[in-house]
Design a protein around this motif. Structure first.
Motif, short mmCIF file in Angstrom:
data_model
loop_
_atom_site.label_atom_id
_atom_site.label_comp_id
_atom_site.label_asym_id
_atom_site.label_seq_id
_atom_site.Cartn_x
_atom_site.Cartn_y
_atom_site.Cartn_z
N GLU A 32 -4.00 2.86 -2.20
CA GLU A 32 -5.06 2.26 -1.38
C GLU A 32 -6.40 2.28 -2.11
N ASN A 33 -6.66 3.37 -2.82
CA ASN A 33 -7.91 3.49 -3.58
C ASN A 33 -8.00 2.47 -4.71
N TYR A 34 -6.88 1.95 -5.16
CA TYR A 34 -6.83 1.02 -6.29
C TYR A 34 -6.63 -0.44 -5.86
N GLN A 35 -6.76 -0.75 -4.59
CA GLN A 35 -6.46 -2.10 -4.10
C GLN A 35 -7.19 -3.19 -4.88
N SER A 85 -0.58 12.57 -8.05
CA SER A 85 -1.26 12.53 -6.77
C SER A 85 -0.46 13.25 -5.68
N TYR A 130 -3.50 4.76 -14.24
CA TYR A 130 -3.15 4.60 -12.83
C TYR A 130 -1.79 5.24 -12.55
N CYS A 152 0.82 -1.22 0.00
CA CYS A 152 0.00 0.00 0.00
C CYS A 152 0.85 1.27 0.00
N THR A 199 -8.57 -3.03 -7.85
CA THR A 199 -8.15 -2.99 -9.25
C THR A 199 -6.76 -3.59 -9.42
N GLN A 226 -2.34 6.92 -0.56
CA GLN A 226 -3.80 6.92 -0.62
C GLN A 226 -4.27 6.51 -2.01
N HIS A 227 -3.56 6.98 -3.02
CA HIS A 227 -3.88 6.62 -4.40
C HIS A 227 -3.81 5.10 -4.57
N ASN A 286 -1.98 9.12 -12.92
CA ASN A 286 -2.70 9.67 -11.77
C ASN A 286 -1.87 9.58 -10.50
#
Length: 92
Positions: free
Chosen positions: A75-78, A67, A60, A23, A80, A72-73, A63
């Motif tokens: 973590e948001n994609y875990q 970021s 990804y 992460c 995916t 956090q970026h 972005n």
């Protein structure tokens, strides 16, 4: 010595697995992802389904580079990230 297709896929998958497991990541990892994606998309023999996943990974990566909070970026994609890693297992 340039990396062949299989080596590139393995490296790409390793970076994604590390992002998923830890992460966290770094701008240089996002840059490496971008370079790998560009190189792989130039391969004329690559399957269209692989190309669509590579396009998502490119977004990804871009972005993530832009970021303000890389962790956090990631973590948001875990979910995916997990899907991408699984999809590359199916492609190889």
């Amino acid at each position: 010595m340039p990396l062949n297709y299989e080596d590139q896929i393995n490296l790409l998958t390793d970076i994604l697995k590390n992002h998923q497991a830890d992460c966290c990541g770094s701008p240089s990892e996002y840059e490496q992802l971008g370079r790998l994606v560009k190189s792989l998309t130039l391969n004329c023999n690559i399957d269209q389904s692989v190309k669509s996943v590579l396009k998502e990974i490119e977004e990804y990566s871009q972005n993530g580079l832009n970021s303000t909070n890389i962790n956090q970026h990631i973590e948001n994609y875990q979910m995916t990230l997990s899907q991408w890693v699984s999809s590359f297992k199916n492609f190889s």
